[in-house]
Write a protein that holds these residues in place. Structure first.
Motif, PDB file in Angstrom:
ATOM      1  N   ARG A   1      72.476  60.985  58.453  1.00  0.00           N
ATOM      2  CA  ARG A   1      72.444  59.710  57.730  1.00  0.00           C
ATOM      3  C   ARG A   1      72.489  58.525  58.692  1.00  0.00           C
ATOM      4  O   ARG A   1      71.769  57.549  58.512  1.00  0.00           O
ATOM      5  CB  ARG A   1      73.617  59.616  56.749  1.00  0.00           C
ATOM      6  CG  ARG A   1      73.451  60.471  55.511  1.00  0.00           C
ATOM      7  CD  ARG A   1      74.639  60.323  54.591  1.00  0.00           C
ATOM      8  NE  ARG A   1      74.513  61.138  53.395  1.00  0.00           N
ATOM      9  CZ  ARG A   1      75.427  61.188  52.446  1.00  0.00           C
ATOM     10  NH1 ARG A   1      76.555  60.473  52.546  1.00  0.00           N
ATOM     11  NH2 ARG A   1      75.250  61.955  51.388  1.00  0.00           N
ATOM     12  N   MET A   2      73.312  58.615  59.725  1.00  0.00           N
ATOM     13  CA  MET A   2      73.401  57.512  60.689  1.00  0.00           C
ATOM     14  C   MET A   2      72.082  57.372  61.441  1.00  0.00           C
ATOM     15  O   MET A   2      71.628  56.258  61.711  1.00  0.00           O
ATOM     16  CB  MET A   2      74.572  57.726  61.644  1.00  0.00           C
ATOM     17  CG  MET A   2      75.938  57.582  60.980  1.00  0.00           C
ATOM     18  SD  MET A   2      76.190  56.006  60.135  1.00  0.00           S
ATOM     19  CE  MET A   2      76.108  54.883  61.522  1.00  0.00           C
ATOM     20  N   SER A   3      71.452  58.486  61.764  1.00  0.00           N
ATOM     21  CA  SER A   3      70.149  58.443  62.421  1.00  0.00           C
ATOM     22  C   SER A   3      69.111  57.812  61.495  1.00  0.00           C
ATOM     23  O   SER A   3      68.285  57.000  61.933  1.00  0.00           O
ATOM     24  CB  SER A   3      69.734  59.874  62.802  1.00  0.00           C
ATOM     25  OG  SER A   3      68.437  59.882  63.316  1.00  0.00           O
ATOM     26  N   GLU A   4      69.163  58.149  60.229  1.00  0.00           N
ATOM     27  CA  GLU A   4      68.237  57.588  59.243  1.00  0.00           C
ATOM     28  C   GLU A   4      68.459  56.081  59.085  1.00  0.00           C
ATOM     29  O   GLU A   4      67.504  55.306  58.964  1.00  0.00           O
ATOM     30  CB  GLU A   4      68.420  58.299  57.889  1.00  0.00           C
ATOM     31  CG  GLU A   4      67.510  57.820  56.803  1.00  0.00           C
ATOM     32  CD  GLU A   4      66.027  58.120  57.038  1.00  0.00           C
ATOM     33  OE1 GLU A   4      65.206  57.563  56.282  1.00  0.00           O
ATOM     34  OE2 GLU A   4      65.680  58.892  57.949  1.00  0.00           O
ATOM     35  N   VAL A   5      69.692  55.639  59.103  1.00  0.00           N
ATOM     36  CA  VAL A   5      69.994  54.209  59.011  1.00  0.00           C
ATOM     37  C   VAL A   5      69.387  53.475  60.195  1.00  0.00           C
ATOM     38  O   VAL A   5      68.729  52.438  60.032  1.00  0.00           O
ATOM     39  CB  VAL A   5      71.526  53.962  58.944  1.00  0.00           C
ATOM     40  CG1 VAL A   5      71.866  52.503  59.184  1.00  0.00           C
ATOM     41  CG2 VAL A   5      72.078  54.431  57.607  1.00  0.00           C
ATOM     42  N   ARG A   6      69.578  54.007  61.403  1.00  0.00           N
ATOM     43  CA  ARG A   6      69.008  53.375  62.593  1.00  0.00           C
ATOM     44  C   ARG A   6      67.489  53.301  62.494  1.00  0.00           C
ATOM     45  O   ARG A   6      66.882  52.278  62.818  1.00  0.00           O
ATOM     46  CB  ARG A   6      69.427  54.132  63.860  1.00  0.00           C
ATOM     47  CG  ARG A   6      70.853  53.843  64.285  1.00  0.00           C
ATOM     48  CD  ARG A   6      71.178  54.424  65.658  1.00  0.00           C
ATOM     49  NE  ARG A   6      71.174  55.875  65.677  1.00  0.00           N
ATOM     50  CZ  ARG A   6      72.197  56.640  65.324  1.00  0.00           C
ATOM     51  NH1 ARG A   6      73.296  56.084  64.893  1.00  0.00           N
ATOM     52  NH2 ARG A   6      72.102  57.945  65.383  1.00  0.00           N
ATOM     53  N   ARG A   7      66.861  54.385  62.045  1.00  0.00           N
ATOM     54  CA  ARG A   7      65.406  54.403  61.903  1.00  0.00           C
ATOM     55  C   ARG A   7      64.941  53.339  60.909  1.00  0.00           C
ATOM     56  O   ARG A   7      64.010  52.586  61.185  1.00  0.00           O
ATOM     57  CB  ARG A   7      64.948  55.787  61.433  1.00  0.00           C
ATOM     58  CG  ARG A   7      63.421  55.932  61.395  1.00  0.00           C
ATOM     59  CD  ARG A   7      62.978  57.200  60.699  1.00  0.00           C
ATOM     60  NE  ARG A   7      63.251  57.239  59.279  1.00  0.00           N
ATOM     61  CZ  ARG A   7      62.569  56.534  58.351  1.00  0.00           C
ATOM     62  NH1 ARG A   7      61.589  55.757  58.703  1.00  0.00           N
ATOM     63  NH2 ARG A   7      62.887  56.637  57.073  1.00  0.00           N
ATOM     64  N   ARG A   8      65.605  53.243  59.793  1.00  0.00           N
ATOM     65  CA  ARG A   8      65.198  52.268  58.770  1.00  0.00           C
ATOM     66  C   ARG A   8      65.423  50.830  59.233  1.00  0.00           C
ATOM     67  O   ARG A   8      64.599  49.951  58.958  1.00  0.00           O
ATOM     68  CB  ARG A   8      65.952  52.523  57.469  1.00  0.00           C
ATOM     69  CG  ARG A   8      65.488  53.773  56.757  1.00  0.00           C
ATOM     70  CD  ARG A   8      66.214  53.967  55.463  1.00  0.00           C
ATOM     71  NE  ARG A   8      65.837  55.221  54.838  1.00  0.00           N
ATOM     72  CZ  ARG A   8      65.902  55.446  53.543  1.00  0.00           C
ATOM     73  NH1 ARG A   8      66.340  54.506  52.728  1.00  0.00           N
ATOM     74  NH2 ARG A   8      65.563  56.615  53.042  1.00  0.00           N
ATOM     75  N   LEU A   9      66.525  50.581  59.913  1.00  0.00           N
ATOM     76  CA  LEU A   9      66.791  49.217  60.397  1.00  0.00           C
ATOM     77  C   LEU A   9      65.768  48.817  61.462  1.00  0.00           C
ATOM     78  O   LEU A   9      65.304  47.675  61.477  1.00  0.00           O
ATOM     79  CB  LEU A   9      68.221  49.104  60.939  1.00  0.00           C
ATOM     80  CG  LEU A   9      69.332  49.181  59.895  1.00  0.00           C
ATOM     81  CD1 LEU A   9      70.691  49.097  60.564  1.00  0.00           C
ATOM     82  CD2 LEU A   9      69.186  48.113  58.830  1.00  0.00           C
ATOM     83  N   ARG A  10      65.416  49.766  62.355  1.00  0.00           N
ATOM     84  CA  ARG A  10      64.392  49.484  63.360  1.00  0.00           C
ATOM     85  C   ARG A  10      63.059  49.145  62.690  1.00  0.00           C
ATOM     86  O   ARG A  10      62.386  48.185  63.063  1.00  0.00           O
ATOM     87  CB  ARG A  10      64.202  50.694  64.283  1.00  0.00           C
ATOM     88  CG  ARG A  10      64.778  50.490  65.659  1.00  0.00           C
ATOM     89  CD  ARG A  10      64.396  51.612  66.617  1.00  0.00           C
ATOM     90  NE  ARG A  10      65.549  52.467  66.820  1.00  0.00           N
ATOM     91  CZ  ARG A  10      65.709  53.698  66.345  1.00  0.00           C
ATOM     92  NH1 ARG A  10      64.784  54.287  65.677  1.00  0.00           N
ATOM     93  NH2 ARG A  10      66.804  54.357  66.582  1.00  0.00           N
ATOM     94  N   ALA A  11      62.678  49.934  61.705  1.00  0.00           N
ATOM     95  CA  ALA A  11      61.415  49.712  61.001  1.00  0.00           C
ATOM     96  C   ALA A  11      61.419  48.341  60.295  1.00  0.00           C
ATOM     97  O   ALA A  11      60.420  47.614  60.347  1.00  0.00           O
ATOM     98  CB  ALA A  11      61.158  50.816  59.995  1.00  0.00           C
ATOM     99  N   LEU A  12      62.520  47.983  59.682  1.00  0.00           N
ATOM    100  CA  LEU A  12      62.631  46.698  59.005  1.00  0.00           C
ATOM    101  C   LEU A  12      62.530  45.552  60.003  1.00  0.00           C
ATOM    102  O   LEU A  12      61.814  44.565  59.772  1.00  0.00           O
ATOM    103  CB  LEU A  12      63.944  46.617  58.225  1.00  0.00           C
ATOM    104  CG  LEU A  12      64.184  45.360  57.416  1.00  0.00           C
ATOM    105  CD1 LEU A  12      63.096  45.186  56.361  1.00  0.00           C
ATOM    106  CD2 LEU A  12      65.548  45.418  56.749  1.00  0.00           C
ATOM    107  N   ALA A  13      63.194  45.679  61.141  1.00  0.00           N
ATOM    108  CA  ALA A  13      63.155  44.637  62.167  1.00  0.00           C
ATOM    109  C   ALA A  13      61.737  44.478  62.719  1.00  0.00           C
ATOM    110  O   ALA A  13      61.254  43.359  62.903  1.00  0.00           O
ATOM    111  CB  ALA A  13      64.133  44.950  63.297  1.00  0.00           C
ATOM    112  N   GLU A  14      61.064  45.592  62.964  1.00  0.00           N
ATOM    113  CA  GLU A  14      59.678  45.534  63.471  1.00  0.00           C
ATOM    114  C   GLU A  14      58.754  44.904  62.437  1.00  0.00           C
ATOM    115  O   GLU A  14      57.881  44.110  62.783  1.00  0.00           O
ATOM    116  CB  GLU A  14      59.199  46.946  63.834  1.00  0.00           C
ATOM    117  CG  GLU A  14      59.877  47.503  65.074  1.00  0.00           C
ATOM    118  CD  GLU A  14      59.569  48.979  65.294  1.00  0.00           C
ATOM    119  OE1 GLU A  14      58.797  49.581  64.506  1.00  0.00           O
ATOM    120  OE2 GLU A  14      60.123  49.551  66.249  1.00  0.00           O
ATOM    121  N   GLU A  15      58.953  45.239  61.198  1.00  0.00           N
ATOM    122  CA  GLU A  15      58.132  44.670  60.119  1.00  0.00           C
ATOM    123  C   GLU A  15      58.321  43.164  60.018  1.00  0.00           C
ATOM    124  O   GLU A  15      57.358  42.409  59.859  1.00  0.00           O
ATOM    125  CB  GLU A  15      58.505  45.339  58.788  1.00  0.00           C
ATOM    126  CG  GLU A  15      57.711  44.881  57.608  1.00  0.00           C
ATOM    127  CD  GLU A  15      58.147  45.603  56.346  1.00  0.00           C
ATOM    128  OE1 GLU A  15      58.412  44.903  55.343  1.00  0.00           O
ATOM    129  OE2 GLU A  15      58.245  46.837  56.373  1.00  0.00           O
TER     130      GLU A  15
END
Length: 179
Positions: free
Chosen positions: A161-175
């Motif tokens: 879950r923590m890995s998934e949170v990091r992935r989603r936050l990175r994707a949101l920031a890049e977007e």
């Protein structure tokens, strides 16, 4: 020397008001913080913390001491926050169709949310299970093992879950950078 939580709980269960007061004073900020991280709204978190503290004398009877008091308390807060979110969702569904006034109220609420800090908004967009995990691991500084115990899941699931949170936050920031 400060008495331990276990000592305070035993005394509070026996009706010792000062021990109960010390227990609440010691953990009130923890209750509020976790409530805020799950609910995302300060007023809701304050109400939740007050409700939990008011119900705590009766709820202490269910504390068996098999886990740390803080683990039991985290679980109590998470369950209360989940109940509150379910009630809010049911209330929102019930209010559908109330016309222009309701649409205006929702638009105003959406604008208020948009004004929050980027991280709060990003965390609020996560599914509940991820948000709860982040609230425990980062907000409450629990280890993955401790968070797993509170959430009643495996430590590996907490890590995922923590890995998934990091992935989603990175994707949101890049977007947002591209926009």
């Amino acid at each position: 020397m400060e008495p331990s939580d276990a000592v305070l709980v035993r005394a509070a269960k026996a009706g010792d008001g000062p021990s109960f007061g010390l227990l609440v004073a010691r953990h009130y900020d923890r209750i509020y913080r976790l409530g805020y991280r799950v609910l995302g709204i300060r007023a809701e978190a304050e109400d939740l913390a007050q409700d939990i503290c008011a119900a705590l004398p009766a709820r202490l009877t269910s504390f068996r001491g098999e886990a740390a008091f803080t683990t039991w308390l985290h679980r109590l807060v998470l369950n209360a926050a989940r109940d509150r979110l379910r009630r809010q969702a049911a209330k929102a569904r019930a209010s559908d169709g109330w016309g222009e006034v309701e649409h205006a109220r929702r638009a105003e609420a959406a604008e208020a949310h948009a004004a929050q800090a980027w991280l709060d908004a990003a965390l609020a967009a996560l599914p509940g299970d991820l948000r709860e995990t982040v609230a425990l691991v980062l907000g409450e500084d629990l280890t993955h093992a401790q968070a797993a115990e509170v959430l009643e899941i495996s430590e590996g699931t907490v890590s995922w879950r923590m890995s998934e949170v990091r992935r989603r936050l990175r994707a949101l920031a890049e977007e947002e950078l591209r926009a």
